[in-house]
Scaffold this motif. Structure first.
Motif, short mmCIF file in Angstrom:
data_model
loop_
_atom_site.label_atom_id
_atom_site.label_comp_id
_atom_site.label_asym_id
_atom_site.label_seq_id
_atom_site.Cartn_x
_atom_site.Cartn_y
_atom_site.Cartn_z
N PHE A 144 -0.78 22.81 -6.13
CA PHE A 144 0.23 22.70 -7.07
C PHE A 144 -0.26 22.04 -8.12
CE2 PHE A 144 3.57 20.48 -9.13
CZ PHE A 144 4.66 21.61 -9.29
N LEU A 145 -0.89 21.07 -8.04
CA LEU A 145 -1.23 20.16 -9.18
C LEU A 145 -2.81 21.04 -9.71
CD1 LEU A 145 -0.94 16.76 -7.75
CD2 LEU A 145 0.63 17.98 -9.30
N GLY A 146 -3.41 21.37 -9.04
CA GLY A 146 -4.73 22.06 -9.45
C GLY A 146 -5.70 20.88 -9.51
N VAL A 147 -5.62 19.80 -8.72
CA VAL A 147 -6.74 18.82 -8.62
C VAL A 147 -6.92 18.59 -7.37
CG1 VAL A 147 -5.88 17.89 -10.91
CG2 VAL A 147 -4.92 17.02 -8.96
N THR A 148 -8.03 17.86 -7.03
CA THR A 148 -8.52 17.44 -5.63
C THR A 148 -7.80 15.95 -5.54
OG1 THR A 148 -10.24 18.66 -5.56
CG2 THR A 148 -10.13 16.84 -4.11
N LEU A 149 -7.37 15.63 -4.53
CA LEU A 149 -6.75 13.94 -4.25
C LEU A 149 -7.54 13.42 -3.41
CD1 LEU A 149 -2.94 14.99 -4.26
CD2 LEU A 149 -4.23 14.27 -6.06
N PHE A 150 -8.23 14.02 -2.34
CA PHE A 150 -9.04 13.30 -1.30
C PHE A 150 -10.43 13.94 -1.43
CE2 PHE A 150 -4.62 12.35 0.34
CZ PHE A 150 -4.88 11.10 0.62
N ALA B 68 -0.47 8.71 8.99
CA ALA B 68 0.64 9.24 8.12
C ALA B 68 1.45 9.97 9.05
CB ALA B 68 -0.03 9.80 6.88
N ALA B 69 0.87 10.86 9.96
CA ALA B 69 1.91 11.87 10.60
C ALA B 69 2.69 11.00 11.53
CB ALA B 69 0.96 12.61 11.13
N ASP B 70 1.93 10.08 12.19
CA ASP B 70 2.83 9.05 13.16
C ASP B 70 4.01 8.19 12.47
OD1 ASP B 70 1.24 9.95 15.04
OD2 ASP B 70 0.02 8.03 15.09
N ASP B 71 3.80 8.06 11.12
CA ASP B 71 4.82 7.38 10.20
C ASP B 71 5.92 8.21 9.69
OD1 ASP B 71 5.84 5.39 8.75
OD2 ASP B 71 4.57 5.67 6.96
N LEU B 72 5.40 9.51 9.50
CA LEU B 72 6.58 10.32 8.98
C LEU B 72 7.24 11.22 10.05
CD1 LEU B 72 5.07 11.57 5.57
CD2 LEU B 72 6.42 9.50 5.94
N TYR C 38 -1.63 8.06 -6.88
CA TYR C 38 -1.08 7.35 -5.62
C TYR C 38 -0.29 6.26 -6.21
CZ TYR C 38 -0.48 3.85 -1.91
OH TYR C 38 -0.14 2.86 -1.05
N ARG C 39 -0.79 5.47 -7.06
CA ARG C 39 0.01 4.27 -7.62
C ARG C 39 1.32 4.76 -8.26
NH1 ARG C 39 -5.41 2.67 -8.85
NH2 ARG C 39 -5.66 3.61 -11.03
N ASP C 40 1.21 5.71 -9.13
CA ASP C 40 2.44 6.34 -9.76
C ASP C 40 3.46 6.90 -8.83
OD1 ASP C 40 1.62 5.50 -12.14
OD2 ASP C 40 0.72 7.49 -12.64
N VAL C 41 3.00 7.63 -7.80
CA VAL C 41 4.03 8.17 -6.74
C VAL C 41 4.62 7.10 -6.06
CG1 VAL C 41 3.88 9.43 -4.68
CG2 VAL C 41 2.84 10.37 -6.66
N ALA C 42 3.74 6.19 -5.74
CA ALA C 42 4.55 5.25 -4.80
C ALA C 42 5.47 4.34 -5.49
CB ALA C 42 3.16 3.83 -4.31
N HIS D 166 5.78 12.60 -0.04
CA HIS D 166 5.93 11.63 1.24
C HIS D 166 4.44 11.60 1.99
CE1 HIS D 166 9.73 9.57 1.19
NE2 HIS D 166 10.61 10.88 0.92
N ALA D 167 4.28 12.78 2.28
CA ALA D 167 2.83 13.11 3.00
C ALA D 167 1.65 12.32 2.14
CB ALA D 167 2.64 14.52 3.16
N PHE D 168 1.52 12.87 0.90
CA PHE D 168 0.45 12.29 0.12
C PHE D 168 0.51 10.58 0.17
CE2 PHE D 168 -0.68 10.66 -4.08
CZ PHE D 168 -2.19 10.60 -3.92
N GLU D 169 1.72 9.94 -0.08
CA GLU D 169 1.87 8.67 -0.18
C GLU D 169 1.49 7.90 1.04
OE1 GLU D 169 3.72 4.60 0.25
OE2 GLU D 169 4.09 6.34 1.18
N ALA D 170 1.90 8.58 2.30
CA ALA D 170 1.70 8.00 3.45
C ALA D 170 0.12 8.34 3.91
CB ALA D 170 2.48 8.65 4.38
N ALA D 171 -0.66 9.09 3.47
CA ALA D 171 -1.85 9.38 3.74
C ALA D 171 -2.60 8.31 2.96
CB ALA D 171 -2.27 10.86 3.53
N ALA D 172 -2.37 8.33 1.68
CA ALA D 172 -3.05 7.35 0.94
C ALA D 172 -3.13 5.90 1.28
CB ALA D 172 -2.56 7.58 -0.69
#
Length: 298
Positions: free
Chosen positions: A47-53, A26-30, A70-74, A12-18
Motif C-alpha cells: 500500500f505504501l510502496g516502501v519496505t518497512l522491515f 506480535a501474533a501472540d499479542d494480537l 513506527y514512531r508516528d504510528v505508535a 496494528h500488525a506493523f506496530e506490534a511487529a516493530a
C-alpha cells in the motif's frame, strides 16, 4: 474525498511487529497467526510502496523509513485509544495523569505518600502503570515516570528525587534481632537473588570495599516484592534498597546485621517526555514528588 489510509488491522500488525521485532510475538499479542502478521505487513508495504522491515533469517530490522513510520504510528494508535476511552468515560485523557514506575515502588513507596497529592488535587484522576528503565519517551503514553538510573533518557526531561541506598537484611528468625555480623559473614547464610538485578550482590560487595572470591548462589526471584517476602519469612538474606522496606525495618520484621546501608551509584528520577514538558498536571506532580522527597528524605 477518500482518505489515503491503510487498514487499521495492518497498522496494528506493523506496530506490534516493530515493538517486539518478532512476528511470532506480535501474533501472540494480537491473537493472530504468524502468517497473518506477515500478510498484513506485506499488504501495508504494498500500500505504501516502501519496505518497512529487512528480513535476515529469523531476525527483523526496521528500515529507516520503517523506524520513522513506527514512531508516528505508535503515537497515532495511542491517540486513537485515548479518544476512544474518553468517549466511554466522559472525560479527556488530558485531565488525568498516567504515572509509570517499578511495580515494587508503586506498591510500597508511592501509596504511602500519594494521598497528599490526591487530597490537594482531587480533580486529577491518576493511573499507575509499570514502566521500564528502557521506556521510549518519544512514543510512550505515560505522562511521568519514577525511574532508577543515571539521569539521562532520550527525548525526556528528568529531575533527581533521591539516591538509592542498599543494605543486606535478614529476618530475626534467621539472625536474632540486634546481633551484628562481620560483613563477610554473609556467605554463611542462604543468599536471595534478584533475577531482574542480578549484579546487586556484586555491587554491594564493591561499594562496601569487600574482597570476596566465593560463589554467590541461592534462590532467585524475579523482583523485589518477592525477595522482601522471602527475606521476611527467613528463607535467606537479601540486598534490598532500603526505601522499599521502611515498614519492615521499623517494626523489626527485617534488620541489618551486616552493617549500615551503602549508597549505590544510581538515583531515582522523575522523568517525563520532552513533548509533554509544558503539561500543567505533569508539572504539578513533578513538583509534588520533589517536595515529598526533600521533606522526607525519600
Amino acid at each position: 474525498m477518500r482518505r489515503y489510509l491503510p487498514s487499521l488491522s495492518a497498522l496494528h500488525a506493523f506496530e506490534a511487529a516493530a515493538r517486539y521485532m518478532n512476528f511470532t510475538k506480535a501474533a501472540d499479542d494480537l491473537g493472530l497467526t504468524q502468517s497473518g502478521i506477515s500478510r498484513q505487513i506485506k499488504n501495508l508495504e504494498d500500500f505504501l510502496g516502501v519496505t518497512l522491515f529487512h528480513r535476515s533469517g529469523p531476525r527483523l530490522v526496521l528500515t529507516e523509513v520503517g523506524a520513522n513510520y513506527y514512531r508516528d504510528v505508535a503515537l497515532s494508535l495511542d491517540r486513537l485509544q485515548e479518544i476512544s476511552i474518553d468517549a466511554v468515560r466522559g472525560r479527556t485523557v488530558d485531565s488525568s495523569l498516567m504515572i509509570g514506575t517499578h511495580p515494587t515502588l508503586a506498591s510500597r513507596w508511592l501509596p504511602e505518600r500519594l494521598s497528599t497529592f490526591i487530597n490537594a488535587h482531587p480533580e486529577i484522576p491518576l493511573e499507575i502503570m509499570p514502566a521500564a528503565p528502557t521506556t521510549d519517551f518519544e512514543t510512550t503514553r505515560l505522562d511521568i515516570t519514577i525511574l532508577r538510573g543515571a539521569g539521562t533518557w532520550l527525548h525526556a526531561r528528568s529531575i533527581e528525587l533521591f539516591p538509592e541506598t542498599l543494605a543486606v537484611v535478614a529476618s530475626p528468625s534467621l539472625i536474632p534481632l540486634g546481633e551484628k555480623r562481620a560483613p563477610l559473614d554473609f556467605s554463611n547464610y542462604p543468599m536471595l537473588q534478584n533475577s531482574g538485578r542480578p549484579s546487586l550482590w556484586l555491587n554491594w560487595l564493591r561499594l562496601a570495599g569487600l574482597s570476596y572470591s566465593g560463589r554467590i548462589q541461592g534462590s532467585r526471584f524475579s523482583h523485589h516484592e518477592m525477595i522482601i517476602n522471602a527475606a521476611v519469612h527467613g528463607i535467606g538474606i537479601a540486598v534490598i534498597p532500603t526505601f522499599y522496606i521502611e515498614r519492615e525495618l521499623e517494626n523489626g520484621l527485617l534488620h541489618m546485621p551486616f552493617g549500615d546501608p551503602i549508597q549505590s551509584e544510581d538515583c531515582y528520577f522523575a522523568v517525563y517526555p520532552e513533548r509533554k514538558s509544558h503539561n500543567a498536571n505533569i508539572i504539578l506532580f513533578r513538583d509534588w514528588l520533589v517536595r515529598q522527597t526533600r521533606k522526607h528524605g525519600a
